[in-house]
Design a protein around this motif. Structure first.
Motif, PDB file in Angstrom:
ATOM      1  N   CYS A 106      -0.764  -0.808  -2.109  1.00  0.00           N
ATOM      2  CA  CYS A 106      -1.377  -1.503  -3.254  1.00  0.00           C
ATOM      3  C   CYS A 106      -2.591  -0.758  -3.800  1.00  0.00           C
ATOM      4  CB  CYS A 106      -1.804  -2.909  -2.843  1.00  0.00           C
ATOM      5  SG  CYS A 106      -0.464  -3.948  -2.254  1.00  0.00           S
TER       6      CYS A 106
ATOM      7  N   CYS B 213       5.431  -4.557 -11.917  1.00  0.00           N
ATOM      8  CA  CYS B 213       6.602  -4.681 -11.051  1.00  0.00           C
ATOM      9  C   CYS B 213       7.424  -5.918 -11.409  1.00  0.00           C
ATOM     10  CB  CYS B 213       6.178  -4.749  -9.593  1.00  0.00           C
ATOM     11  SG  CYS B 213       5.605  -3.168  -8.927  1.00  0.00           S
TER      12      CYS B 213
ATOM     13  N   LEU C  71       0.108  -8.872  -4.331  1.00  0.00           N
ATOM     14  CA  LEU C  71       1.382  -8.534  -3.722  1.00  0.00           C
ATOM     15  C   LEU C  71       1.812  -9.615  -2.738  1.00  0.00           C
ATOM     16  CD1 LEU C  71       3.708  -6.521  -3.361  1.00  0.00           C
ATOM     17  CD2 LEU C  71       2.400  -5.487  -1.491  1.00  0.00           C
TER      18      LEU C  71
ATOM     19  N   HIS D  52       2.063  -4.154  -6.151  1.00  0.00           N
ATOM     20  CA  HIS D  52       2.221  -2.708  -5.973  1.00  0.00           C
ATOM     21  C   HIS D  52       1.777  -2.006  -7.247  1.00  0.00           C
ATOM     22  CE1 HIS D  52       3.886   1.138  -4.852  1.00  0.00           C
ATOM     23  NE2 HIS D  52       4.795   1.094  -5.827  1.00  0.00           N
ATOM     24  N   THR D  53       2.254  -2.485  -8.383  1.00  0.00           N
ATOM     25  CA  THR D  53       1.739  -2.117  -9.711  1.00  0.00           C
ATOM     26  C   THR D  53       1.686  -3.404 -10.541  1.00  0.00           C
ATOM     27  OG1 THR D  53       3.760  -1.756 -11.023  1.00  0.00           O
ATOM     28  CG2 THR D  53       3.104   0.015  -9.498  1.00  0.00           C
TER      29      THR D  53
ATOM     30  N   THR E 283       8.356  -3.681  -3.928  1.00  0.00           N
ATOM     31  CA  THR E 283       7.568  -4.840  -3.520  1.00  0.00           C
ATOM     32  C   THR E 283       7.550  -5.018  -2.012  1.00  0.00           C
ATOM     33  OG1 THR E 283       8.005  -5.944  -5.621  1.00  0.00           O
ATOM     34  CG2 THR E 283       7.347  -7.337  -3.781  1.00  0.00           C
TER      35      THR E 283
ATOM     36  N   GLY F 145      -3.079  -1.905  -8.722  1.00  0.00           N
ATOM     37  CA  GLY F 145      -2.482  -2.572  -7.579  1.00  0.00           C
ATOM     38  C   GLY F 145      -3.461  -3.540  -6.934  1.00  0.00           C
TER      39      GLY F 145
ATOM     40  N   HIS G  55       9.844  -0.831 -11.966  1.00  0.00           N
ATOM     41  CA  HIS G  55       8.438  -0.506 -12.242  1.00  0.00           C
ATOM     42  C   HIS G  55       8.331   0.968 -12.586  1.00  0.00           C
ATOM     43  CE1 HIS G  55       8.937   0.689  -8.043  1.00  0.00           C
ATOM     44  NE2 HIS G  55       7.790   1.326  -8.063  1.00  0.00           N
TER      45      HIS G  55
END
Length: 305
Positions: A192, A167, A202, A163-164, A181, A197, A88
């Motif tokens: 997050c 990812c 997630l 998270h993004t 992650t 995020g 990421h």
């Protein structure tokens, strides 16, 4: 409102050969980052995952000490590198991917949703029209389920946002590289609260990974120790994570996780290197072009995050 169902694993994982590639880890204590070389010694084939360019935030100086450790290992093992993988756009260290590509060849790869990250942070850094938001700075953009090979080992890209948005986890043989992650079981999961995020996303991404066999080796991008141990660690198994991860073990509901993650994230400071890291890493690790005085500059947007 009920939780969304967990997305199935990519069809390309069906009949996946869970044979064991060799993995060498390189830990940087200054950023708590782990980079990896995953390789097939017999075929002399390798990939590099989540490399690091050393950056002194006080002086603005970059060095290649960490990346040179990887170069030395590659040379000692006489390996050939085809892929330089990013899980990421990292917010806590700069990528050394262009430097490694210059020295070794190979292709810099990331998940195709990098375009979403570029769009969001292109605005934050006022990158202008010269900055392409189509992922073209990278050589390879992986969609969910895309496959590749490292010698005799099959690799599969698994989209694991949260998270993004971009990812990507990489399953190579029985080795799973998950980026930010999830962390060691006694430390939990990733934050997050960065733009794009989402805690619920997630949770579903992690539960998706938990569909893999319990003995799948999981390699993490960071470790910060914990109250229960004095040593750094960055490897667990799917089975251990399912039983012991303090944030997302079996039995934790999506609603419980989202509540915990949201409350915890509200107490966290921004990473020290987020502003230099994101503007470099969304550009595939390339540093800004020199200006008319020959000097390179990074931007520090005020009150943006």
């Amino acid at each position: 409102m009920s939780a969304s169902p967990i997305l199935a694993l990519p069809e390309t994982i069906q009949d996946h050969p869970y044979d064991a590639p060799q993995v060498e880890a390189f830990f940087d204590e200054a950023t708590n980052t782990v980079s990896y070389v995953v390789y097939d010694q017999d075929a002399k084939a390798a990939a590099i995952i989540d490399s690091l360019l050393d950056f002194d935030n006080k002086s603005g100086r970059t060095t290649t000490v960490s990346a040179d450790r990887i170069l030395n290992f590659i040379a000692q093992k006489a390996l050939s590198v085809d892929l330089i993988l990013e899980t990421h756009v990292h917010a806590d260290h700069l990528s050394a991917a262009p430097y490694l590509k210059e020295k070794l060849g190979g292709r810099i790869a990331i998940g195709s949703d990098i375009k979403t990250v570029q769009y969001v942070f292109g605005k934050v850094f006022n990158a202008g029209t010269a900055f392409q938001r189509d992922g073209s700075q990278f050589d390879v953009l992986f969609d969910d389920g895309a496959t590749f090979e490292i010698g005799r080992f099959k690799g599969v890209a698994i989209h694991t946002p949260g998270h993004t948005p971009a990812c990507m986890s990489y399953l190579i043989g029985d080795a799973l590289f998950v980026g930010d992650t999830i962390f060691m079981p006694d430390f939990g999961t990733a934050r997050c609260d960065f733009p794009g995020g989402d805690a619920a996303t997630l949770f579903r991404s992690i539960r998706r990974l938990f569909l893999l066999p319990d003995d799948t080796r999981m390699f993490l991008c960071h470790d910060y120790k914990s109250k229960s141990r004095d040593d750094y660690a960055w490897e667990a198994t799917i089975g251990v994570q399912k039983k012991e991860n303090i944030h997302v073990h079996d039995g934790v509901t999506e609603a419980e996780f989202v509540k915990m993650r949201t409350e915890r994230d509200s107490t966290l400071a921004m990473p020290t290197l987020i502003l230099p890291s994101v503007q470099v890493n969304m550009n595939a690790g390339h540093l800004p072009d020199p200006e008319d005085n020959g000097q390179q500059y990074l931007k520090i947007p005020l009150n943006a995050l």
